[in-house]
Design an enzyme around this catalytic site. Sequence first.
Site, short mmCIF file in Angstrom:
data_model
loop_
_atom_site.label_atom_id
_atom_site.label_comp_id
_atom_site.label_asym_id
_atom_site.label_seq_id
_atom_site.Cartn_x
_atom_site.Cartn_y
_atom_site.Cartn_z
N CYS A 1 2.84 4.46 5.07
CA CYS A 1 2.89 3.66 6.34
C CYS A 1 4.06 2.67 6.19
CB CYS A 1 1.68 2.73 5.73
SG CYS A 1 0.34 3.53 5.25
N GLY B 1 0.42 -1.34 0.10
CA GLY B 1 0.01 0.28 0.08
C GLY B 1 0.98 1.59 0.02
N CYS B 2 0.55 1.99 0.56
CA CYS B 2 0.88 3.36 0.73
C CYS B 2 3.05 3.14 1.77
CB CYS B 2 0.60 4.24 1.61
SG CYS B 2 1.24 5.76 1.87
N PHE B 3 3.51 3.47 0.79
CA PHE B 3 4.87 3.67 1.45
C PHE B 3 5.08 4.48 2.92
CE2 PHE B 3 6.60 6.56 -3.04
CZ PHE B 3 5.64 7.28 -2.16
#
Length: 181
Positions: free
Chosen positions: A17, A13-15
Site C-alpha cells: 500500500c 501497514g502493508c508495504f
Amino acid sequence: MSEKLEVATIGGGCFWCTEAVFQRLEGVHKVVSGYAGGHVVNPNYRDICSGDSGHAEVIQIHFDPQLISFSELLEVFWTTHDPTTLNRQGADRGTQYRSVIFHHDEEQRAIAQRSITEHASQLYSAPIVTELSELPTFYVAEPYHQDYYNQNSTAGYCRAVINPKIAKLRQKYASKLKASA
C-alpha cells in the site's frame, strides 16, 4: 532532478500500500519495500509474517528534496494510513503493520516530531501511536514484493485496499502527483 537524493524510511501497514502511494508523487525517484526494526538478521517474509521477528514492513523512499520535502512526504503519510491504531491497519494486524518513522538523522527526527505534533495530531482526535526511532538495519524485501501494485493491480487485495488509498491520494494531492499517476 537535483544531484542529491535523500532517503526516508516509513511504515504505514502493508508495504504494498505505502509503496503504491509514494511511487506516484512528483520528486520520488524510487521506492523500495523492506523490513526494519526487528531483532532477526536478514529476515524473510515468513519471519515477518510470524510477528516474532519484531520487524515492520516499511518502504524506503528515495526523493529529490528540491521537488518534494521530507515534511511533505510525512503530510501524505498521515493522510494515507491511520496512525492511531497500534499494530494494525485495516484488517492487517500485528507488529509488522505498525505505524513507524525511522529517521536517518537528527534533522529528520526533528521534522518528524514536529509533523506528529503540528500535523498528525490535528487530523485525528485519537492519540498518534506512530513509533519514531532511529533507522536500524534496513533489509530489502524479496523481489516479488517490489513494485507490487503496479504488477498486480487487478488482484483482490489491490482492488479492495490499495485502490481506495490511491483514489484518496489523487483527490487530496493532485498537485503533488507525477503526470503519469
